[in-house]
Motif scaffolding. Structure first.
Motif, short mmCIF file in Angstrom:
data_model
loop_
_atom_site.label_atom_id
_atom_site.label_comp_id
_atom_site.label_asym_id
_atom_site.label_seq_id
_atom_site.Cartn_x
_atom_site.Cartn_y
_atom_site.Cartn_z
N MET A 105 3.47 -2.92 17.04
CA MET A 105 2.28 -1.79 16.39
C MET A 105 0.83 -2.03 16.79
N HIS A 106 0.34 -0.83 17.32
CA HIS A 106 -1.73 -0.73 17.78
C HIS A 106 -1.88 -0.05 16.86
N GLY A 107 -3.33 -0.81 16.44
CA GLY A 107 -4.68 -0.28 15.65
C GLY A 107 -3.74 0.08 14.62
N ARG A 146 -4.60 -4.93 9.25
CA ARG A 146 -4.34 -5.66 8.73
C ARG A 146 -4.73 -5.96 7.42
N LYS A 147 -3.80 -5.46 6.49
CA LYS A 147 -3.83 -5.31 5.26
C LYS A 147 -3.73 -5.95 4.47
N PRO A 148 -3.72 -6.59 2.76
CA PRO A 148 -2.71 -7.31 2.42
C PRO A 148 -1.50 -6.45 2.25
N LEU A 149 -0.96 -6.83 1.10
CA LEU A 149 0.49 -6.06 1.29
C LEU A 149 0.66 -5.55 -0.62
N ASN A 150 0.12 -3.97 -0.51
CA ASN A 150 0.24 -2.99 -1.72
C ASN A 150 1.74 -2.92 -2.54
N PRO A 151 1.60 -3.35 -3.73
CA PRO A 151 2.80 -2.97 -4.28
C PRO A 151 3.11 -1.13 -4.19
N ASP A 152 2.53 -0.61 -3.82
CA ASP A 152 2.53 1.07 -3.96
C ASP A 152 3.42 1.45 -2.79
N GLU A 187 -4.21 -16.69 8.01
CA GLU A 187 -3.19 -17.01 6.92
C GLU A 187 -2.01 -17.30 6.69
N ASN A 188 -2.08 -15.83 7.14
CA ASN A 188 -0.32 -16.18 7.40
C ASN A 188 0.31 -16.67 8.59
N GLY A 189 -0.19 -16.20 9.86
CA GLY A 189 0.55 -16.90 10.94
C GLY A 189 0.62 -15.02 11.63
N GLY A 190 0.89 -15.34 13.12
CA GLY A 190 1.20 -14.08 13.83
C GLY A 190 -0.14 -14.19 14.13
N ILE A 191 0.36 -12.87 15.94
CA ILE A 191 -0.89 -12.43 16.03
C ILE A 191 -1.14 -10.96 16.78
N ARG A 239 -5.95 -6.55 18.24
CA ARG A 239 -6.93 -6.39 18.37
C ARG A 239 -7.28 -7.19 16.71
N PRO A 240 -8.39 -7.94 16.98
CA PRO A 240 -8.31 -8.40 16.04
C PRO A 240 -8.57 -7.66 14.13
N ASP A 241 -8.47 -8.68 13.44
CA ASP A 241 -7.97 -7.29 12.40
C ASP A 241 -7.31 -6.26 11.92
N ASP A 242 -6.17 -6.48 13.00
CA ASP A 242 -5.09 -5.77 13.32
C ASP A 242 -3.62 -6.02 12.41
N ALA A 243 -2.71 -5.67 11.69
CA ALA A 243 -1.52 -5.92 11.41
C ALA A 243 -0.74 -7.09 12.73
#
Ligand code: ZN
Lengths: 704, 342
Positions: free
Chosen positions: A1-3, A6-12, B288-292, B295-299
Motif C-alpha cells: 500500500m502506498h500513500g 494510517r487512520k483509526p478504523l471507522n465503523p462506516d 501501537e498496533n505493529g507493522g511498518i 512513510r511515517p503515519d501511513d497505513a
C-alpha cells in the motif's frame, strides 16, 4: 500500500470495505470456476470484466481473458467479429488502466492482443497521451511508448523531438532525459544523418542541460545527464596503453634461484624470481579484452612459444585494465651477466577491444633490457637467516638521503605513444571543458552552497588535468589538484549524508597527488633495512601510511612497487590492487577491512610473502559487502565446495570459515599478522597453519 | 546504530504479522489474495529475522504451499490461481526458510523454469493446449537470454532475477545458459549505470536490485560501473534519511531494501548515512498496533513491514538476524544451502 493514511478504523468505512470485499470475493470465485471449467460464454466474460475493472492486479483474470480470446477467435473468421473481440480487450485494458495505470498485467495484455496483428496501432498514441499526461514519469507508459514506436517504425528523430518537448515543458522530467539518452546514443552510434558530428550534437546537448541545471540546481534530473555528457566528451572511444612494467628504456636485473629472501633483494630495477619467470604487465586507460599473443608481439630471444596473457581482475571477467604474462628464462646456472633486449609491440593488428567495442588502433612499442644474474651471495646468516619483516619506522630510511637513481621508477611519462585524439577533437575537448568550468564557476558565484555546482566543477577540473596530462608532450603539472581537494572538503560539510562519497573521491585525488609527481613521490619512498642490513641492495618501500585514505587508485603508476605500506588509513577495500603483480610485502594494518572477501585482489598476487592485516574489523560485521565480489559457491565462481570439507572439523563449520579458506588457500605467505581482529582465536590459528604451510611467522612470533 | 537499539517494536510486529491471516474480510486483504504466496514469504522472512519463526505452524504452511503447486511444477499466488514465476520463487524461499526444499521435485521444477526461457518465441503462436505442457523457471528463458514470467510471454528483468535466484537455491543454475541470461541483463543497463525492465527502460531501484542480484549470483558483477551506479543509488537518500526509487520521487521504506541491497552488493553502501536511514524506517512503525508503512503515519502492510525489517537487518541493527542481499533469505539459511551440502 502506498500513500494511504494510517487512520483509526471507522465503523462506516469498515462496513463499506467488507461489502466491497464480498463483491470482489464473489467475482473472483466465479472467475476461477469459469477458468477451471473453460467456460467462455458472454456471461462468463462479463464476470471477468467486472473483476478486472475492480482489481486489475488479479493476473489469473488476464490469463483467462487470453484463453477466452484464443477460444473465441478459433470460431470466427470474418473481420468484423475478430475486430469486435479485439476491441473489447483494448477497451477493458483502458478501463483497468484508468483504475491503476501501474498494472503490469493490463499493459502486457494490451501488447499481447496487439501482437496478434488484428488491430492497428493507430489509437495507441491517444492512449499514451492520456496516461503520460496523467503521470509523465510512469515508466510503464514510457516502456509501452518504446514498444509502439518500434512497431510503427516511428523515426528516432521524431521521438527525440518528443523528449525535447517534454523536457522544455518540465525540466524535472527524468524519464524524458533518460529516453533522450537512449535515443541519442543510438543515433550517434549508427551515425544517422544529422548526427555524424559528435561534437556538434554534444554542444547542443550541453545547451539544453545547462538550462535544466541552472534553472533549478537542486533538481536531480539534469545531473545524471550532464555527467553522461561529460563522460561522452572526455572518454576517448579507443582504449590507450597508459603504463607498463617494465617501463620503456629500463635496464632490468633479474636474479633467480637465489636462496636469499627476495623481499630484501628487490628494487625498482632489480627483480628476484623464484620460478624462473618474469612478469610483463600492460595497463590500459579502460578495461579491455583481447590481449593475446596475436595482438601483442613480444620479441625476446627465449620466447619460443606463444605467450599466455591473463586479465588481472578479481572475478572471472574477460576484461581488465591490467594484463600480465610471464617471460620464461632458460633453466641454466650461468654466472655470466648477459644482456637481453625485449621489445613489446601492440596496436598493429586489431583485436584489443574496450567495453564500448572500440579497437586499440595506435601502433605502440616499448623496449627494455634484461640482465640475467644468478645470485649466490651469502645471505645475511648463511642462507637460513631470513628475518621477520618489521614495519616499524626504525626499519626505514628515506630514499632522498641515499645515492641511488630513482628516475626509472619515477619516470611516469615513459610511454611515448602517439595519443589518439585528432587535433580538432582535442581542440573541441579542451574548449568544452574550459567553457564548462567557467560556467560552473559562475553558478557558484551566484549560489555559494550549490552541491551539484561544486561536485560538477570538481569533476570538470579532474577531467581537465587528465586530458592535459595525456595530451601534452612535456610533463604536465596538474594545476587543479588543490582546488579539487578543497571542493571535496567543502562538499563533505555541505552534504554530510553523502560525506563518505566525497571522502572517497578526495582520497583518490590525494593519492594521485602524492604519487604522480616526482618530488612528492620521493618523499614516500624508503629503503627497508637501512644501515643494519648487510645486503647489497635494499628494497624500496612505498609508504602511503597515515594519509587518512579511504580509497586507493592510480595503480598505473604503481606497477613497480614490491613493498607497500598502507597502514593507518581508513581503507575498507583494495579494489584494483590486483594490478600490482610485483607486490611481495604489504601492510594493511590499522584500517577498516571487515572481511577476508574484501582482500580478494590479493589472491591473484602470486609473489605475496608478507601480509599485515592487524587491527582491522574482520569478524565484526554481520553484513559482508564483498560477499558476492569474490570467488565463491554463492556467486557460482568455484566449481564445487569439496575443498572446504578438507578444512571442516566437528567444532568448525564450513559456513563460518569458507571466506578464510578461499582467501588463504592459494597464498604463499611466509609472514602474517592479524592480531587485533575479532576473528582470531585458537581454532582459527589451527586453520591458518593448515592453510599456509610455508608460514614462518604468525602475529609477530615464529610458528615452529 | 546501537543508539537506536530498543526502538524496534519486535513483539508488536510479530503480533501484527500473525494477525494478518485473521483479518480476511477487508477489501485490501481480498484484493491481495492472489499474491498470498508473496505475502507468506514477506511475513515468514520477517518473523525469522526477528527470531520468531517458531510461532507459526510449519506443517500447515508447507501443506498450503504445496497446494499452490501447478501440475507443471510452477507455483501460483494462491490455491486455484495460475502458476507464475513471481510466486514460484516465493514458494521456494518459504520452503528454504523451513529447511524443507527436499519436498520438491527439483528437476521437474527446474525443467519448467527452462521452458519459460523460450516463451517469447512461442507466445506469438501460442495455443491453449500448451497450457498442459511443462511450465516453470527453466522453461522461461528466451532466445535473447531473457525470461518470461509465465506462458503468456511477458518479459522483464525481474523474471531473469527470479529464475536465476530460484535455480541457484535449487543448485540447478547449470540448467540455463547463464552467459546469455547475463547478456540480456547487461543489455538493459542504462547510461546512468542503472537497469530497466527491458532494453531502453528507465532505471528504477527495484529493477536495479533484480539485475544487480542476478549478476551477483552468476559472478558477473564486473559488468557494473560501481562508482557510477553507486553515486546514482546513494543520491536516492533524501534529507529525511529515507530512500526513493528514482530521482525526484518520494522516499519509501521499500527502497530501503532495493537500494541498500544494490549498494551492498557493489560495496558502496558506506556512501549513504545508515543511521539516518534506520531512523526513517523506525519512524514508519505503527508503534501501537505493529507493522511498518511506506512513510511515517501511513497505513502499514506486510510488504513494507518485511522491507523495513530486512532494511534494518542490512544496516546491522542490533538483535536482528543478518539477511543475504542477493538471495533475499537469512544468511544462516543461505549458508546452510551452500555450505552444508551432504
Ligand atoms: Zn513502497
Amino acid at each position: 500500500m502506498h500513500g494511504q493514511p494510517r487512520k483509526p478504523l471507522n465503523p462506516d468505512d469498515d462496513a463499506a470495505s467488507i461489502a466491497k470485499a464480498a463483491k470482489l470475493r464473489n467475482l473472483q470465485s466465479q472467475l476461477l470456476h469459469n477458468h477451471h471449467n473453460k467456460i467462455y460464454t458472454k456471461e462468463a466474460l462479463e464476470i471477468s470484466w467486472k473483476l478486472l475493472e475492480l482489481n486489475p492486479e488479479i493476473y489469473t483474470g488476464w490469463n483467462y481473458r487470453k484463453l477466452a480470446v484464443e477460444h473465441n477467435l478459433q470460431a470466427k473468421t470474418d473481420p468484423e467479429s475478430i475486430k469486435s473481440i479485439v476491441d473489447e480487450e483494448l477497451k477493458l485494458v483502458e478501463t483497468a488502466l484508468s483504475r491503476n495505470y501501474k498494472s503490469y498485467g493490463a499493459w502486457h495484455h494490451r501488447k499481447w492482443i496487439l501482437n496478434k496483428g488484428f488491430s492497428s496501432f493507430d489509437h495507441e498514441f491517444r492512449l499514451l497521451n492520456k496516461f503520460q499526461k496523467a503521470d509523465s514519469r510512469n515508466f510503464h507508459a514510457w516502456n509501452y511508448r518504446r514498444f509502439v514506436t518500434a512497431m510503427k517504425n516511428i523515426p528516432e528523430k521524431e521521438e527525440l523531438q518528443y523528449t525535447t518537448d517534454m523536457i522544455n515543458s518540465n525540466f524535472s522530467n527524468y524519464s524524458a532525459w533518460h529516453n533522450r539518452s537512449v535515443i541519442l546514443s543510438n543515433l550517434l552510434k549508427r551515425k544517422a544523418e544529422g548526427f555524424t558530428s559528435k561534437e556538434n550534437v554534444l554542444a547542443e546537448e550541453y545547451d539544453l542541460v545547462h538550462q535544466a541545471v541552472f534553472v533549478d540546481p537542486d533538481d536531480q534530473s539534469g545531473w545524471f545527464y550532464h555527467l553522461w555528457l561529460l563522460e561522452q566528451t572526455v572518454t576517448p572511444d579507443a582504449p590507450m596503453l597508459v603504463s607498463s612494467w617494465p617501463i620503456h628504456d629500463s635496464d632490468m636485473i633479474v636474479s633467480f634461484k637465489s636462496n636469499l629472501d627476495e623481499t630484501l633483494l628487490s628494487t625498482s630495477t632489480r627483480y628476484c624470481s623464484e620460478s624462473g619467470t618474469f612478469p610483463l604487465i600492460l595497463y590500459f586507460n579502460q578495461p579491455v579484452e583481447g590481449v593475446s599473443s596475436s595482438t601483442v608481439t613480444v620479441n625476446f630471444m627465449f620466447c619460443k612459444e606463444d605467450l599466455l596473457w591473463r586479465p588481472l581482475s578479481t572475478t572471472n571477467s574477460k576484461k581488465s585494465h591490467a594484463w600480465v604474462t610471464h617471460l620464461k628464462f632458460p633453466d641454466k646456472e650461468d654466472n655470466s651477466s648477459k644482456v637481453y633486449p625485449v621489445e613489446v609491440r601492440l596496436g598493429h593488428s586489431q583485436g584489443i577491444i574496450s567495453s564500448s567495442g572500440s579497437h586499440y588502433n595506435f601502433p605502440s612499442r616499448f623496449a627494455f633490457k634484461v640482465t640475467l644474474q644468478c645470485v649466490e651471495l651469502e645471505a645475511a646468516e648463511g642462507g637460513s637467516g631470513m628475518k621477520m619483516l618489521d614495519w616499524g619506522d626504525g626499519s626505514f630510511q628515506i630514499c632522498e638521503d641515499l645515492p641511488l637513481d630513482l628516475s626509472p621508477i619515477l619516470s611516469l611519462d615513459q610511454l611515448k605513444i602517439s595519443r589518439n585524439h585528432e587535433p580538432t577533437a582535442l581542440h573541441f575537448l579542451i574548449e568544452t571543458i574550459t567553457t564548462e568550468i567557467a560556467l560552473f564557476r559562475e553558478l557558484l558565484l551566484e549560489i555559494k552552497c550549490c552541491k551539484i555546482g561544486k561536485l560538477t566543477l570538481a569533476r570538470l577540473l579532474i577531467a581537465h588535468d587528465a586530458i592535459m596530462t595525456y595530451n601534452t608532450p612535456v610533463e604536465y603539472k596538474k594545476v587543479n589538484t588543490e582546488e579539487v581537494l578543497e571542493l571535496f572538503t567543502d562538499l563533505m560539510k555541505l552534504d554530510p549524508t553523502h560525506s563518505s562519497y566525497y571522502k572517497d573521491e578526495h582520497s583518490l585525488v590525494l593519492m594521485e597527488k602524492v604519487i604522480s609527481n616526482r618530488k612528492s613521490m620521493s618523499k614516500h619512498c624508503f629503503f627497508y633495512g637501512g644501515s643494519s642490513s648487510s645486503n647489497l641492495c635494499n628494497s624500496v618501500c612505498l609508504r602511503l601510511n597515515k594519509l587518512s585514505l579511504s580509497k586507493i587508485g592510480s595503480f598505473e603508476h604503481l606497477l613497480w612497487v614490491q613493498m607497500l605500506d598502507l597502514s593507518h588509513n581508513e581503507l575498507h577495500s583494495i579494489e584494483g590492487l590486483e594490478a600490482m603483480q610485483l607486490l611481495s610485502s604489504l601492510n594493511l594494518g590499522y584500517n577498516r577491512f571487515s572481511s577476508f572477501t574484501a582482500l580478494e585482489p590479493l589472491r591473484s598476487l602470486q609473489t605475496l610473502k608478507v601480509l599485515d592485516i592487524s587491527y582491522n574489523e574482520i569478524g565484526v560485521h554481520s553484513i559482508d559487502t564483498t560477499r558476492y565480489l569474490c570467488s565463491s559457491p554463492l556467486s557460482h565462481t568455484v566449481e564445487d565446495n569439496c575443498d572446504f570439507d578438507e578444512y571442516a572439523r566437528d567444532d568448525v563449520k564450513i559456513a563460518d570459515t569458507w571466506e578464510a579458506v578461499m582467501f588463504f588457500k592459494g597464498l604463499q605467505l611466509r609472514q602474517l599478522n592479524m592480531t587485533g581482529n575479532a576473528i582470531s582465536d585458537d581454532n582459527f590459528r589451527i586453520l591458518l597453519l593448515k592453510l599456509l604451510p610455508k608460514l614462518k611467522w604468525l602475529d609477530g612470533k615464529g610458528v615452529h | 546504530m546501537d543508539l537506536l537499539s530498543g526502538e524496534l517494536e519486535v513483539e508488536k510486529h510479530v503480533k501484527y504479522i500473525l494477525s494478518i491471516e485473521k483479518k480476511k474480510d477487508s477489501f485490501e486483504s481480498v484484493a491481495m489474495e492472489h499474491l498470498r504466496m508473496n505475502g507468506a514469504y514477506w511475513g515468514l522472512t520477517t518473523l525469522d529475522l526477528l527470531g520468531k519463526i517458531e510461532t507459526v505452524d510449519q506443517d500447515e504452511v508447507i501443506s498450503w504451499v504445496m497446494q499452490c503447486q501447478h501440475e507443471s511444477g510452477g507455483f501460483a499466488g494462491n490455491v486455484g490461481h495460475d502458476p507464475h514465476i513471481l510466486y514460484t520463487l516465493s514458494a521456494v524461499q518459504v520452503l528454504a526458510l523451513f529447511d524443507k526444499l527436499d519436498v520438491l521435485d527439483v528437476d521437474k521444477l527446474s525443467d519448467c523454469i527452462l521452458w519459460l526461457n523460450f516463451m517469447e518465441k512461442n507466445a506469438a503462436t501460442f495455443s491453449p493446449c500448451l497450457l498442459d505442457r511443462k511450465l516453470d523457471i527453466c522453461g522461461l528463458q528466451n532466445e535473447d537470454g531473457s525470461f518470461s514470467g509465465d506462458i503468456w510471454g511477458e518479459v522483464d528483468t525481474r523474471f531473469s532475477y527470479i529464475a536465476i535466484c530460484c535455480l541457484s537455491l535449487l543448485h540447478r543454475l547449470d540448467k540455463i545458459n547463464t552467459e546469455k541470461a547475463v547478456e540480456y541483463i547487461v543489455s538493459c543497463q542504462n547510461l546512468d549505470g542503472g537497469f530497466g525492465c527491458t532494453p531502453g527502460g528507465e532505471s528504477h531501484a527495484g529493477q536495479i536490485f533484480c539485475c544487480v542480484s542476478a549478476l551477483a549470483i552468476t559472478g558477473s558483477l564486473y559488468h557494473i560501473d560501481k562508482d557510477l551506479l553507486g553515486w546514482w543509488l546513494c543520491e536516492r537518500q533524501l534529507k529525511s534519511g529515507g530512500l526513493n526509487g528514482r530521482p525526484e520521487k518520494l522516499p519509501d521504506v521499500c527502497y530501503s531494501w532495493w537500494v541498500l541491497t544494490s549498494l551492498i552488493l557493489i560495496d558502496r553502501v558506506h556512501w549513504i548515512d545508515k543511521v539516518k536511514l534506520a531512523r526513517f524506517i523506525l519512524d514508519c512503525q505503527d508503534k501501537e498496533n505493529g507493522g511498518i508503512s511506506d512513510r511515517p503515519d501511513d497505513a502499514v502492510d506486510v510488504f513494507h513491514t518485511y522491507f523495513g525489517v530486512a532494511g534494518l537487518s542490512l544496516l546491522e541493527y542490533p538483535g536482528l538476524k543478518a539477511i543475504d542481499p542477493a538471495h533475499a533469505l537469512p544468511v544462516d539459511v543461505i549458508n546452510k544451502i551452500f555450505f552444508d551440502r551432504k
